[in-house]
Scaffold this motif. Structure first.
Motif, PDB file in Angstrom:
ATOM      1  N   LYS A   1     -12.072 -18.098  -1.537  1.00 17.46           N
ATOM      2  CA  LYS A   1     -12.177 -18.940  -2.715  1.00 17.46           C
ATOM      3  C   LYS A   1     -13.591 -18.925  -3.282  1.00 17.46           C
ATOM      4  CE  LYS A   1      -8.650 -22.189  -1.312  1.00 17.46           C
ATOM      5  NZ  LYS A   1      -8.556 -23.381  -0.501  1.00 17.46           N
ATOM      6  N   ARG A   2     -14.561 -18.677  -2.435  1.00 20.74           N
ATOM      7  CA  ARG A   2     -15.953 -18.834  -2.879  1.00 20.74           C
ATOM      8  C   ARG A   2     -16.620 -17.532  -3.278  1.00 20.74           C
ATOM      9  NH1 ARG A   2     -15.239 -24.067  -3.597  1.00 20.74           N
ATOM     10  NH2 ARG A   2     -14.039 -24.798  -1.830  1.00 20.74           N
ATOM     11  N   ILE A   3     -16.310 -16.491  -2.531  1.00 17.73           N
ATOM     12  CA  ILE A   3     -16.991 -15.221  -2.799  1.00 17.73           C
ATOM     13  C   ILE A   3     -15.930 -14.134  -2.883  1.00 17.73           C
ATOM     14  CG2 ILE A   3     -18.590 -13.506  -1.867  1.00 17.73           C
ATOM     15  CD1 ILE A   3     -20.040 -15.683  -0.417  1.00 17.73           C
ATOM     16  N   GLU A   4     -16.056 -13.302  -3.859  1.00 15.89           N
ATOM     17  CA  GLU A   4     -15.110 -12.199  -3.899  1.00 15.89           C
ATOM     18  C   GLU A   4     -15.851 -10.898  -4.139  1.00 15.89           C
ATOM     19  OE1 GLU A   4     -12.305 -12.276  -7.013  1.00 15.89           O
ATOM     20  OE2 GLU A   4     -13.799 -12.774  -8.524  1.00 15.89           O
ATOM     21  N   ARG A   5     -15.113  -9.847  -3.891  1.00 15.56           N
ATOM     22  CA  ARG A   5     -15.740  -8.542  -4.000  1.00 15.56           C
ATOM     23  C   ARG A   5     -15.181  -7.821  -5.220  1.00 15.56           C
ATOM     24  NH1 ARG A   5     -15.568  -4.268   0.881  1.00 15.56           N
ATOM     25  NH2 ARG A   5     -13.436  -4.091   0.229  1.00 15.56           N
ATOM     26  N   LEU A   6     -16.063  -7.310  -6.028  1.00 21.73           N
ATOM     27  CA  LEU A   6     -15.647  -6.551  -7.197  1.00 21.73           C
ATOM     28  C   LEU A   6     -16.305  -5.179  -7.143  1.00 21.73           C
ATOM     29  CD1 LEU A   6     -16.117  -9.263  -9.982  1.00 21.73           C
ATOM     30  CD2 LEU A   6     -14.041  -8.717  -8.734  1.00 21.73           C
TER      31      LEU A   6
END
Ligand SMILES: C[S@@+](CC[C@H](N)C(=O)[O-])C[C@H]1O[C@@H](n2cnc3c(N)ncnc32)[C@H](O)[C@@H]1O
Length: 699
Positions: free
Chosen positions: A156-161
């Motif tokens: 929910k807090r950090i995602e990878r793009l």
């Protein structure tokens, strides 16, 4: 110690595997949702466990010939399709990479939805414990990692793009407040560096008998430690087998032995202590040119290696390798050992963090093992193959490759047949005898096929991946700086090869918003300032301390042209030059050590700044431009200064109290908690940010 194997042991190579590299499919939807899907042979997204296990059990016979000339180019990295560049290019430190993220309900950060790391820890710990109680912990075993890490709160807090210019990036999905202690992480493999092999414990990485007698640092450190009531040294021991690796006590020695060192012990011994010259010079020379220093059987054992392998081993021992290359080799030897254990005896891998556990699970307890991740994680790392010079690949890398290949032979021919005996600590082995049929159970070994060896191309990839994804672990010298470190910001003590997404996943920025500090075998991560939703999270790969702490441009253009900072034009020009030099130095450093051209917000900004000045010949115009840019730079003061300690001569940076406390906890030497005039690290953690090196409080 005697090393014996069948003289006709052959090096077996594995079945060939698709080496086409990773490919991604990235699409940008109407709602600007970016989906990055990995279609890969090495498996981040896919459920690879079964497949890889099967593949890894296949092995075919065949002599391996070492010819790594084309190894570096074998695996070209396929770049994924570009996603919308506008959305990914960063132009300021708070660039919103993905605007749409902000609008979703879960991301609209309010204070009570902000995560506190310790909430996460307790939630995850409960979840983990519940699974353990139910005996379902193994449900993680075959899950892929990488994106699989993103479970629960972290997702929910950090995602990878993905960005076309900087590869995978980590982006905050909700606000992460300044000072949030995000996590404590352990590497896949860590080794004490050459200089610190006798100073730091190879298992827990705490400082032992700290410095050599003639080391000027010794006096300073000793004084400070005694002032803190800390004990120095005592109880340290060296491995009885190789006599090369040191531990702070027998418990650490036994632990490391069982986990890793048993597999590498004899091999390290031959690396460090050398092999008879005659054996290295002629492959067909079967005479035993026994050197008195070489134990019986050693030269026989070395004959299983080809001449190039033996020569590489000899070069290591003759100190033709730089200390860094030696460390680099050892960290990879440990990585291969983990892989070997994973494939021969998965039950042996300690129950640490499962691949799908959020990495901060172990944060509260530095002694909780996080465990290595499956080897498939290594295959997910960037290698930047195209950036290495031919000389480096054919020279240093080729030598390392041969050593690693020889180590695989050692694992198969020496270690595997003695697996159970060797895992017993030295003293227990003597008690048990551990002979087949002696009734102890330790000698009756089931026969196992060796797991598939890594091919030379795979080894070369591994070497390159290590180059791009290993981090030095540094300690900061106390003030006043001793002469040996005066020109050296900090001194490394260990090298860690990080495969956890939440370490390697962070790109570099010369104006980072996330900071990390090494503590024993962990890296501690915290937010250096508020990180906004959609903002890329960056750390720094290089020292941003005094070397780069340069006056920002408001002062640079001041004085003479009326900005009113009191700095004369001459001084301003000097500072501008310094600032430009620092920019160039940083970029050169990153290119040389991490093999990329930095595309961070600060570099992008500075590149534009200097090129616009270059283009502008007219003096008046140039001064105006400088003034405008100076004002702009003033706003990004943080980008220049980071969290560098303000104290004269100090190379440290500020960290929040939670991080200082985490460094202090479990550090026996600092337990007294006494304050010290010189401000020793972590001595005063009463709610203020303090310098990790000197303890100075941030003003
Ligand atoms: C530890 S990895 C970081 C994660 C990486 N982006 C990935 O896709 O796996 C380091 C690599 O990321 C890329 N990288 C990191 N920071 C960068 C930056 N500021 N500019 C350009 N490339 C960067 C480089 O290829 C570098 O070797």
């Amino acid at each position: 110690m005697i090393l014996k194997t069948q003289p006709d042991s052959r090096i077996v190579c594995g079945s060939s595997r698709d080496q086409s590299g990773d490919s991604f499919d990235a699409t940008v939807g109407q709602d600007t949702t970016v989906q990055v899907q990995k279609l890969t042979s090495s498996g981040v997204r896919r459920e690879i466990g079964e497949v890889d296990k099967q593949e890894d059990q296949n092995h075919c016979g065949g002599d391996i010939s070492l010819n790594s000339n084309d190894a570096a180019t074998e695996k070209g990295e396929q770049r994924p399709m570009a996603i919308d560049k506008e959305k990914t290019s960063s132009s300021s430190s708070t660039t919103t990479v993905r605007q749409a993220i902000n609008n979703t309900a879960e991301d609209s950060a309010t204070t009570d939805t902000l995560f506190h790391p310790y909430d996460c820890i307790s939630n995850c710990q409960e979840h983990h414990d519940a699974k353990r109680r139910k005996g379902t912990n193994s449900d993680n075993d075959n899950k892929s990692i990488g994106d699989g890490h993103d479970d629960g709160v972290m997702r929910k807090r950090i995602e990878r793009l993905w960005t076309p210019d900087r590869g995978r990036i980590m982006v905050a999905r909700s606000r992460i407040p300044r000072g949030t202690f995000l996590y404590r992480l352990e590497a896949q493999a860590t080794v004490c560096d050459t200089e610190n092999r006798t100073r730091r414990c190879a298992s827990c990485f705490k400082r032992m008998n700290p410095y050599a007698d003639d080391d000027p640092v010794k006096e300073v450190v000793e004084e400070a430690r005694q002032a803190n009531g800390g004990s120095v040294g005592g109880g340290s021991c060296v491995c009885e087998g190789c006599e090369e690796i040191w531990y702070c006590n027998q418990v650490c020695a036994d632990r490391d032995w069982a986990l890793l060192h048993a597999a590498e012990c004899q091999f390290l011994k031959s690396l460090y202590q050398g092999i008879p010259a005659a054996v290295t010079s002629n492959k067909n020379d079967n005479t035993n040119n026994d050197n008195d220093n070489v134990e019986e059987g050693m030269s026989e054992w070395m004959k299983v290696f080809s001449v190039p392998h033996r020569n590489a081993i000899a070069r290591f021992s003759q100190d033709d390798f730089t200390p860094y290359t030696q460390d680099f080799c050892r960290v990879l030897i440990r990585t291969l050992t983990h892989r070997f254990h994973e494939l021969t005896d998965p039950t042996f891998i300690p129950q640490g963090l499962a691949p799908t556990d959020p990495p901060y699970l172990g944060s509260t307890d530095p002694d909780q093992p996080q465990g290595p991740l499956p080897y498939s994680c290594v295959e997910d790392l960037v290698a930047n193959q195209a950036t290495y010079s031919k000389e480096q690949v054919e020279g240093e890398f080729c030598d390392v490759l041969r050593i690693l290949d020889a180590f695989q032979t050692h694992l198969e021919a020496y270690y595997l047949p003695r697996l159970q005996q060797l895992r017993l600590p030295h003293h227990r082995r003597q008690q048990k005898g551990a002979r087949a049929g002696d009734g102890t159970g330790f000698g009756d070994l089931p026969k196992r096929p060796p797991p598939r060896r890594l091919l030379e191309t795979e080894l070369m990839d591994l070497i390159m991946r290590e180059e791009c994804n290993s981090f030095g672990m540094y300690e900061y010298p106390p003030l006043p700086l001793p002469p040996t470190v005066a020109n050296n910001s900090k001194s490394g003590y260990a090298l860690g090869f990080f495969t956890r997404q939440y370490v390697y996943g962070f790109n570099h920025s010369c104006s980072p918003n996330m900071f990390h500090v090494a503590h024993n075998k962990h890296l501690l991560y915290y937010a250096g300032r508020d990180i906004l939703p959609g903002e890329e999270i960056n750390i720094t790969y290089l020292e941003l301390g005094p070397h780069y702490r340069i006056p920002f441009a408001a002062t640079v253009a001041g004085g003479a042209d009326g900005v009113g900072t009191g700095v004369g034009q001459e001084e301003a020009v000097k500072m501008r030059r310094k600032s430009r030099e620092a920019f160039e130095k940083r970029r050169a450093f990153l290119k040389a050590h991490f093999h990329f051209d930095c595309g961070c917000a600060r570099c992008t900004y500075e590149a534009a700044l200097y090129s616009s000045l270059d283009d502008n010949d007219d003096k008046v115009k140039r001064m105006k431009e400088e003034k405008r840019l100076s004002e702009e730079e003033d706003r990004v003061r943080f980008l220049r200064e980071g969290l560098s300690c303000e104290r004269e001569g100090c190379f440290g940076f500020y960290a929040p109290p939670s991080v200082l406390r985490a460094r202090q906890d479990h550090d026996e030497d600092d337990r007294s908690g006494k304050d010290d005039d010189e401000g020793r690290p972590g001595m005063d953690v009463d709610g203020h940010w303090g310098c990790v090196a000197c303890g100075h409080r941030q003003s």
